[in-house]
Design a protein around this motif. Structure first.
Motif, PDB file in Angstrom:
ATOM      1  N   GLU A  65       0.829  -1.212   0.000  1.00 15.85           N
ATOM      2  CA  GLU A  65       0.000   0.000   0.000  1.00 15.85           C
ATOM      3  C   GLU A  65       0.861   1.259   0.000  1.00 15.85           C
ATOM      4  N   VAL A  66       1.896   1.286   0.822  1.00 16.19           N
ATOM      5  CA  VAL A  66       2.776   2.455   0.869  1.00 16.19           C
ATOM      6  C   VAL A  66       3.523   2.607  -0.448  1.00 16.19           C
ATOM      7  N   ASP A  69       1.233   3.947  -3.110  1.00 14.44           N
ATOM      8  CA  ASP A  69       0.916   5.350  -2.848  1.00 14.44           C
ATOM      9  C   ASP A  69       2.062   6.266  -3.272  1.00 14.44           C
ATOM     10  N   GLU A  70       3.290   5.774  -3.210  1.00 17.20           N
ATOM     11  CA  GLU A  70       4.434   6.556  -3.690  1.00 17.20           C
ATOM     12  C   GLU A  70       4.245   6.917  -5.161  1.00 17.20           C
ATOM     13  N   GLY A  73       0.602   8.891  -5.599  1.00 16.35           N
ATOM     14  CA  GLY A  73       0.659  10.234  -5.039  1.00 16.35           C
ATOM     15  C   GLY A  73       1.424  11.186  -5.946  1.00 16.35           C
ATOM     16  N   GLU A  76      -0.885  11.906  -9.030  1.00 13.38           N
ATOM     17  CA  GLU A  76      -1.995  12.780  -8.641  1.00 13.38           C
ATOM     18  C   GLU A  76      -1.500  14.194  -8.367  1.00 13.38           C
ATOM     19  N   ALA A 125      -5.799   0.794  -5.613  1.00 15.76           N
ATOM     20  CA  ALA A 125      -4.805   1.449  -6.474  1.00 15.76           C
ATOM     21  C   ALA A 125      -5.329   1.567  -7.896  1.00 15.76           C
ATOM     22  N   ARG A 128      -7.724   4.402  -8.221  1.00 13.91           N
ATOM     23  CA  ARG A 128      -7.035   5.701  -8.297  1.00 13.91           C
ATOM     24  C   ARG A 128      -6.419   5.906  -9.680  1.00 13.91           C
TER      25      ARG A 128
END
Length: 201
Positions: A65-66, A69-70, A73, A76, A125, A128
């Protein structure tokens, strides 16, 4: 004061911080596949016990998950930073920014592109990613409406083609090669947006 060369080796966990553990985990997920990478094999690669690894991340899913998100993020953030210019200018900024994120976070984006939706973390993910694609498609539509991008290409197809090219970079780009991120982004923009230019421009 003792001679530094004579200082006893520090006992306990090797000197990995959270970011270093994440980087090595991402490399293993890419090399072996996420499903095939066990916590035990990751701990062995790091020279840690499983309990020491859990001190930094509560589960393998938390690592994934981390890591995702890298990548997400960064992408985005590119959309948020696209500014208030014309749709064409904002589309250029998004494409340039996406290439720079890919080069800067190559392993993380590579992992993101291999996600198939086999878990809640992966499905989130993918949601997103789809939201990102929708916003880029809206930018393409806006550029078509202002006459700065050719209107005879379906905007969702144009988005897929643009990011098909951007995403393919993970397969062949090497940081040690001749081009850096800025030069690579310039080349992508030249190829991508020249092909989408309206006739006569």
């Amino acid at each position: 004061m003792p001679d530094p060369d004579q200082t006893p080796a520090r006992r306990g966990r090797p000197g990995y911080d959270r970011d270093q553990i994440l980087e090595i985990a991402v490399q293993m997920f890419i090399e072996q596949g996420y499903e095939a990478t066990s916590v035990a094999s990751l701990a062995a690669r790091l020279g840690l016990s499983k309990s020491a690894l859990y001190h930094h991340f509560v589960s393998k899913e938390a690592l994934l998950e981390v890591a995702l998100d890298e990548a997400l993020g960064g992408l985005e953030g590119v959309l948020k930073d696209a500014g208030d210019g014309s749709a064409r200018d904002r589309l250029e900024q998004v494409l340039r920014g996406a290439v720079l994120v890919l080069v800067d976070r190559l392993a993380y984006v590579t992992l993101l592109l291999r996600v198939r939706g086999n878990s809640d973390v992966e499905r989130a993910a993918l949601d997103r990613r789809r939201a990102f694609d929708r916003e880029v498609t809206e930018l393409v539509q806006a550029a078509q409406a202002e006459g700065t991008v050719r209107a005879d290409v379906d905007p969702s197809v144009a988005t897929r083609l643009l990011f098909g090219m951007v995403n393919s970079i993970v397969e062949w780009y090497r940081p040690s090669g001749g081009e850096g991120g800025a030069e690579l982004a310039r080349d992508v923009l030249a190829v991508a947006l020249d092909g989408l230019a309206p006739a006569g421009r």
